[in-house]
Design a protein around this motif. Structure first.
Motif, PDB file in Angstrom:
ATOM      1  N   LEU A 171       0.835  -1.196   0.000  1.00  0.00           N
ATOM      2  CA  LEU A 171       0.000   0.000   0.000  1.00  0.00           C
ATOM      3  C   LEU A 171       0.874   1.251   0.000  1.00  0.00           C
ATOM      4  CD1 LEU A 171      -2.869   1.000   0.088  1.00  0.00           C
ATOM      5  CD2 LEU A 171      -2.692   1.122   2.584  1.00  0.00           C
ATOM      6  N   ALA A 172       2.000   1.161   0.680  1.00  0.00           N
ATOM      7  CA  ALA A 172       2.901   2.303   0.709  1.00  0.00           C
ATOM      8  C   ALA A 172       3.343   2.667  -0.700  1.00  0.00           C
ATOM      9  CB  ALA A 172       4.116   1.971   1.581  1.00  0.00           C
ATOM     10  N   VAL A 173       3.677   1.660  -1.447  1.00  0.00           N
ATOM     11  CA  VAL A 173       4.089   1.914  -2.833  1.00  0.00           C
ATOM     12  C   VAL A 173       2.954   2.578  -3.610  1.00  0.00           C
ATOM     13  CG1 VAL A 173       4.768   0.827  -4.989  1.00  0.00           C
ATOM     14  CG2 VAL A 173       5.778   0.062  -2.835  1.00  0.00           C
ATOM     15  N   ASP A 174       1.751   2.032  -3.440  1.00  0.00           N
ATOM     16  CA  ASP A 174       0.595   2.638  -4.118  1.00  0.00           C
ATOM     17  C   ASP A 174       0.456   4.102  -3.735  1.00  0.00           C
ATOM     18  OD1 ASP A 174       0.058   0.259  -5.277  1.00  0.00           O
ATOM     19  OD2 ASP A 174      -1.675  -0.243  -4.042  1.00  0.00           O
ATOM     20  N   MET A 175       0.642   4.377  -2.483  1.00  0.00           N
ATOM     21  CA  MET A 175       0.412   5.750  -2.035  1.00  0.00           C
ATOM     22  C   MET A 175       1.435   6.693  -2.627  1.00  0.00           C
ATOM     23  SD  MET A 175      -0.957   5.796   1.787  1.00  0.00           S
ATOM     24  CE  MET A 175      -2.692   6.149   1.734  1.00  0.00           C
ATOM     25  N   LEU A 176       2.663   6.253  -2.671  1.00  0.00           N
ATOM     26  CA  LEU A 176       3.697   7.145  -3.183  1.00  0.00           C
ATOM     27  C   LEU A 176       3.621   7.268  -4.700  1.00  0.00           C
ATOM     28  CD1 LEU A 176       6.472   5.856  -0.817  1.00  0.00           C
ATOM     29  CD2 LEU A 176       5.692   8.235  -0.976  1.00  0.00           C
ATOM     30  N   TRP A 177       3.759   6.156  -5.378  1.00  0.00           N
ATOM     31  CA  TRP A 177       3.831   6.261  -6.831  1.00  0.00           C
ATOM     32  C   TRP A 177       2.455   6.317  -7.503  1.00  0.00           C
ATOM     33  CZ3 TRP A 177       7.736   3.973  -4.087  1.00  0.00           C
ATOM     34  CH2 TRP A 177       9.050   4.380  -4.390  1.00  0.00           C
ATOM     35  N   GLY A 178       1.482   5.673  -6.887  1.00  0.00           N
ATOM     36  CA  GLY A 178       0.138   5.674  -7.460  1.00  0.00           C
ATOM     37  C   GLY A 178      -0.441   7.073  -7.504  1.00  0.00           C
ATOM     38  N   VAL A 179      -0.284   7.777  -6.420  1.00  0.00           N
ATOM     39  CA  VAL A 179      -0.819   9.143  -6.381  1.00  0.00           C
ATOM     40  C   VAL A 179      -0.109  10.000  -7.427  1.00  0.00           C
ATOM     41  CG1 VAL A 179      -0.903  11.237  -4.994  1.00  0.00           C
ATOM     42  CG2 VAL A 179      -1.574   9.050  -3.990  1.00  0.00           C
ATOM     43  N   LEU A 180       1.192   9.834  -7.483  1.00  0.00           N
ATOM     44  CA  LEU A 180       1.948  10.592  -8.474  1.00  0.00           C
ATOM     45  C   LEU A 180       1.421  10.309  -9.877  1.00  0.00           C
ATOM     46  CD1 LEU A 180       4.324  12.500  -8.566  1.00  0.00           C
ATOM     47  CD2 LEU A 180       5.837  10.557  -8.938  1.00  0.00           C
ATOM     48  N   ARG A 181       1.174   9.052 -10.147  1.00  0.00           N
ATOM     49  CA  ARG A 181       0.715   8.627 -11.450  1.00  0.00           C
ATOM     50  C   ARG A 181      -0.653   9.223 -11.803  1.00  0.00           C
ATOM     51  NH1 ARG A 181       2.291   4.728 -14.777  1.00  0.00           N
ATOM     52  NH2 ARG A 181       0.746   3.845 -16.177  1.00  0.00           N
ATOM     53  N   THR A 182      -1.568   9.159 -10.867  1.00  0.00           N
ATOM     54  CA  THR A 182      -2.897   9.715 -11.121  1.00  0.00           C
ATOM     55  C   THR A 182      -2.822  11.211 -11.392  1.00  0.00           C
ATOM     56  OG1 THR A 182      -3.841   8.062  -9.645  1.00  0.00           O
ATOM     57  CG2 THR A 182      -5.234   9.931 -10.229  1.00  0.00           C
ATOM     58  N   THR A 183      -2.067  11.873 -10.565  1.00  0.00           N
ATOM     59  CA  THR A 183      -1.936  13.318 -10.742  1.00  0.00           C
ATOM     60  C   THR A 183      -1.398  13.644 -12.132  1.00  0.00           C
ATOM     61  OG1 THR A 183      -1.440  13.513  -8.380  1.00  0.00           O
ATOM     62  CG2 THR A 183      -0.870  15.391  -9.795  1.00  0.00           C
ATOM     63  N   TRP A 184      -0.439  12.848 -12.552  1.00  0.00           N
ATOM     64  CA  TRP A 184       0.147  13.081 -13.873  1.00  0.00           C
ATOM     65  C   TRP A 184      -0.862  12.756 -14.986  1.00  0.00           C
ATOM     66  CZ3 TRP A 184       1.375   8.529 -16.902  1.00  0.00           C
ATOM     67  CH2 TRP A 184       1.892   8.824 -18.160  1.00  0.00           C
ATOM     68  N   LEU A 185      -1.500  11.603 -14.857  1.00  0.00           N
ATOM     69  CA  LEU A 185      -2.423  11.171 -15.914  1.00  0.00           C
ATOM     70  C   LEU A 185      -3.545  12.188 -16.104  1.00  0.00           C
ATOM     71  CD1 LEU A 185      -3.189   7.335 -15.758  1.00  0.00           C
ATOM     72  CD2 LEU A 185      -2.156   8.653 -17.600  1.00  0.00           C
ATOM     73  N   GLU A 186      -4.103  12.651 -15.006  1.00  0.00           N
ATOM     74  CA  GLU A 186      -5.265  13.540 -15.105  1.00  0.00           C
ATOM     75  C   GLU A 186      -4.854  15.004 -15.186  1.00  0.00           C
ATOM     76  OE1 GLU A 186      -8.137  12.801 -12.142  1.00  0.00           O
ATOM     77  OE2 GLU A 186      -8.273  10.649 -12.596  1.00  0.00           O
ATOM     78  N   ARG A 187      -3.557  15.251 -15.137  1.00  0.00           N
ATOM     79  CA  ARG A 187      -3.052  16.633 -15.167  1.00  0.00           C
ATOM     80  C   ARG A 187      -3.757  17.482 -14.127  1.00  0.00           C
ATOM     81  NH1 ARG A 187      -1.537  16.191 -21.271  1.00  0.00           N
ATOM     82  NH2 ARG A 187      -3.270  14.886 -21.829  1.00  0.00           N
ATOM     83  N   SER A 188      -4.074  16.893 -12.978  1.00  0.00           N
ATOM     84  CA  SER A 188      -4.881  17.625 -12.013  1.00  0.00           C
ATOM     85  C   SER A 188      -4.074  18.706 -11.292  1.00  0.00           C
ATOM     86  CB  SER A 188      -5.538  16.662 -11.016  1.00  0.00           C
ATOM     87  OG  SER A 188      -4.626  15.694 -10.572  1.00  0.00           O
ATOM     88  N   ARG A 189      -2.769  18.582 -11.304  1.00  0.00           N
ATOM     89  CA  ARG A 189      -1.951  19.707 -10.831  1.00  0.00           C
ATOM     90  C   ARG A 189      -0.547  19.542 -11.395  1.00  0.00           C
ATOM     91  NH1 ARG A 189      -1.454  19.340  -4.437  1.00  0.00           N
ATOM     92  NH2 ARG A 189      -3.414  18.210  -4.420  1.00  0.00           N
ATOM     93  N   PRO A 190       0.222  20.639 -11.458  1.00  0.00           N
ATOM     94  CA  PRO A 190       1.557  20.546 -12.056  1.00  0.00           C
ATOM     95  C   PRO A 190       2.461  19.628 -11.245  1.00  0.00           C
ATOM     96  CG  PRO A 190       1.170  22.716 -11.070  1.00  0.00           C
ATOM     97  CD  PRO A 190      -0.135  22.008 -11.082  1.00  0.00           C
ATOM     98  N   LEU A 191       3.247  18.849 -11.947  1.00  0.00           N
ATOM     99  CA  LEU A 191       4.179  17.946 -11.288  1.00  0.00           C
ATOM    100  C   LEU A 191       5.484  18.690 -11.004  1.00  0.00           C
ATOM    101  CD1 LEU A 191       3.938  14.458 -13.019  1.00  0.00           C
ATOM    102  CD2 LEU A 191       2.800  15.322 -10.982  1.00  0.00           C
ATOM    103  N   THR A 192       5.776  18.854  -9.722  1.00  0.00           N
ATOM    104  CA  THR A 192       7.015  19.548  -9.339  1.00  0.00           C
ATOM    105  C   THR A 192       7.759  18.742  -8.283  1.00  0.00           C
ATOM    106  OG1 THR A 192       5.930  20.724  -7.547  1.00  0.00           O
ATOM    107  CG2 THR A 192       5.925  21.787  -9.725  1.00  0.00           C
ATOM    108  N   ALA A 193       8.983  19.139  -8.082  1.00  0.00           N
ATOM    109  CA  ALA A 193       9.779  18.487  -7.042  1.00  0.00           C
ATOM    110  C   ALA A 193       9.128  18.692  -5.679  1.00  0.00           C
ATOM    111  CB  ALA A 193      11.198  19.047  -7.053  1.00  0.00           C
ATOM    112  N   GLU A 194       8.546  19.882  -5.485  1.00  0.00           N
ATOM    113  CA  GLU A 194       7.905  20.166  -4.196  1.00  0.00           C
ATOM    114  C   GLU A 194       6.744  19.204  -3.945  1.00  0.00           C
ATOM    115  OE1 GLU A 194       8.629  22.585  -6.453  1.00  0.00           O
ATOM    116  OE2 GLU A 194      10.492  22.920  -5.324  1.00  0.00           O
ATOM    117  N   TYR A 195       6.002  18.965  -5.007  1.00  0.00           N
ATOM    118  CA  TYR A 195       4.871  18.046  -4.873  1.00  0.00           C
ATOM    119  C   TYR A 195       5.381  16.667  -4.470  1.00  0.00           C
ATOM    120  CZ  TYR A 195       0.681  15.408  -5.984  1.00  0.00           C
ATOM    121  OH  TYR A 195      -0.403  14.586  -5.908  1.00  0.00           O
ATOM    122  N   ALA A 196       6.464  16.243  -5.093  1.00  0.00           N
ATOM    123  CA  ALA A 196       7.041  14.945  -4.757  1.00  0.00           C
ATOM    124  C   ALA A 196       7.443  14.912  -3.289  1.00  0.00           C
ATOM    125  CB  ALA A 196       8.247  14.663  -5.654  1.00  0.00           C
TER     126      ALA A 196
END
Lengths: 213, 213, 213, 213
Positions: A171-196
């Motif tokens: 689940l930890a993996v899902d939370m870290l990379w999964g969230v990143l992936r969704t955000t990227w796919l849906e372009r729901s917010r800009p992907l930045t180092a800060e977001y990471a």
DNA sequence: CGATAACCGAGACGGTACGTCAAGTCTTGCA
DNA sequence: TGCAAGACTTGACGTACCGTCTCGGTTATCG
């Protein structure tokens, strides 16, 4: 005796040059024209190859994209942190879990920002969403190994006492990379180092266990 | 003066019957044949409508799907927790944040398990991934309002002292629903009520705990 | 010195078994699937032979068909009157020209009615119409010898005073067999023994000279 | 009520421009590249038309060629003696049968010598040989009317006492034009005016003379 | 008598064309 | 004018064969 598939072409006689040309053409084209305008005919033409040579070795457009990404991963196996990192690679382990994860997720953000990789990954994502068989293949060959690397890093942290013994690392993996992936796919917010960074901080909190039980 | 679009058909003369038939046909078809075999011609034929009537009012197949989902949401506005819940709905607020979130995420899991909604959502996802304009529209009209409901519930919990004042609520929404969405899209593991519960527990930990210990 | 063609395979090493298999396969296939669906790949597969073995020995599909018919003729050389009769055969000569011709043309009708020979001859006809080189080969190797037999019989009748000395025997052959061939090719009327008889009667009249000078 | 074919396109909405362009392109191409290299794609490209427009209105390549020839016939309906003469035309009737037939057959020889008509007729012949349905269509629409004209001329001669009352006029047509056709198709000898004359003389002898001496 | 050149089966390859499907545009006739 | 119907051009699909080109594996002379 290992059972053999019948009616399949003989891989021994396969033209490596054609295979490379096709994967390269697929990667280039998906970056140039995007997924929607990517066609098998286009790939064949760009690769200087007959259409049948593609149909002979790959069952679908998605499978070609998949292999193109695999090839990319194998080629760039030096970049340990790359999203397409090779199987024998490992995530950085300085002892500082949070910092290491930030490093890795920042690298992922970097990759997804590169237009060519963005196009490629989007195209592959579409195919995976549509085709369960390809999704299984992806899970086994690309996502699986990558996930194993991530789990290994988290297990190391667990043994170091930085994570609870009963934490659900999957689940930890899902939370870290999964969230990143969704955000990227849906372009729901800009992907930045800060977001990471924020993502890593917050997710780790969740895994470290209840602060106020 | 509101800026006027030119060359556009007159919405006043639009046939409501045709509109409904098209949206219904789109929803039915995507459930029956899946996204890959969904065609505008098929929708028009099923709806008993000329192709031009679709092209006149929608710019793309994705836009039709989008409206079909919107219509579905408007129609099922009683189900407050539904992923397609109407704008004036609200998430349950019993005072117990964790329990409420579990209820909502379980409902979402339920929806994504329904083959018809699964097909529809996958189709729409593909279009959103491919088409930034549609992604923006989706963010504004569907995801935005839904996110607002979720944020409202979290804010309520924040005021009740169940979440830290400095918690990033937007990120919280990503963690809860975004992870669920990725897991579903990639079919990386079966969607169950237990998974929803686990997700809620872990994510809340992350938010409750000290971000900067 | 006889000039040698270079780059040609050595006929001495040719596999007779393969040659036979190819000709047989071609004949069988043209009877089963017709000319339109006859393919070199199909012949090779049916004959259990590599495609190259066909391309090595024959310049075209038509040439294979041609040889298949030649082989058939050589094989059935007992049937003197057969359209595929061997070179050393002769048309019947009982002294009664009209009766003899009727016998031969009835036999030809019989052959063209056999579905397998019909298919084969049609296929070959198509190739001949299309390919002048093959037409020449056909004229030299198949039509020529056959025509010689026919002319021989007519000459015999001429010497017996049954035909005028100045009759154009070549044209006579055209009139008898050519008309039959066109009727068959175009399916313009059913091929029967009666039709053959009528043809012989009328053509002979034309050759016997002007009834009313 | 005349029975209607269902699922067929509506001829009323057919584009006459496209139809003409297709027929012209087919005729031109068959003259330029010959039958073997004639393709539907080529015709469509040359005509500036989608392939589907051809497939919508014609069942096969042969049918297109057939219509192209029909159109040619309708267009050149002034040339009474033309092989493609229109339905209301008539063969010349000066009272001298032999001379009239020579005139007509010489004209036919002329046509078959023209490379463009030669190519077209060969292509159509191949299709007719291969496809019985097209053969029937050809017999009904092209060969039938033409044959009627020929029969009319012969009947006229019969009434004038130039041919016996019991002469088989159908066979006469076969003898005159059928022999010419075979000779042309098989290229068995050069087509000249002399050949046409000889053919007429000999065939007429056959018809004039006593069939049952 | 062993090498070595050829034919042979198999089939991968770059291509061309097939016949089909759907996209998005345009036209016609009805309401 | 909006609409159903559907013909149109375009372009890609996936398949069938084309004719060329390797691949190993038998033959079957020749050095």
């Amino acid at each position: 005796m290992t059972p053999r598939q019948q009616n399949r072409p003989n891989p021994a006689r396969r033209s490596e040059a054609s295979r490379q040309a096709i994967l390269t053409a697929a990667f280039d084209l998906v970056g140039e024209v995007g997924y929607a305008r990517l066609s098998i005919e286009g790939i064949a033409a760009r690769a200087g190859v007959g259409k049948q040579t593609i149909y002979r070795w790959w069952p679908s457009k998605g499978a070609v994209l998949f292999d193109a990404l695999l090839a990319l991963a194998a080629q760039g196996s030096d970049d340990a942190a790359g999203a397409a990192g090779a199987a024998d690679a490992a995530l950085p382990d300085t002892g500082d879990l949070e910092q290491d994860l930030k490093t890795v997720l920042r690298a992922t953000v970097e990759e997804l920002t590169d237009p060519r990789l963005d196009g490629m990954m989007r195209a592959l994502s579409v195919e995976i969403i549509t085709d369960p068989a390809l999704a299984a293949l992806y899970a086994e060959r690309l996502d699986g190994p990558m996930r194993e690397l991530k789990l290994a890093r988290l297990r190391s942290a667990q043994q170091a006492g930085q994570l609870p013994q009963d934490a659900d690392l999957d689940l930890a993996v899902d939370m870290l990379w999964g969230v990143l992936r969704t955000t990227w796919l849906e372009r729901s917010r800009p992907l930045t180092a800060e977001y990471a960074d924020l993502l890593v901080r917050t997710a780790l909190n969740g895994l470290r266990g209840p602060a106020h039980p």
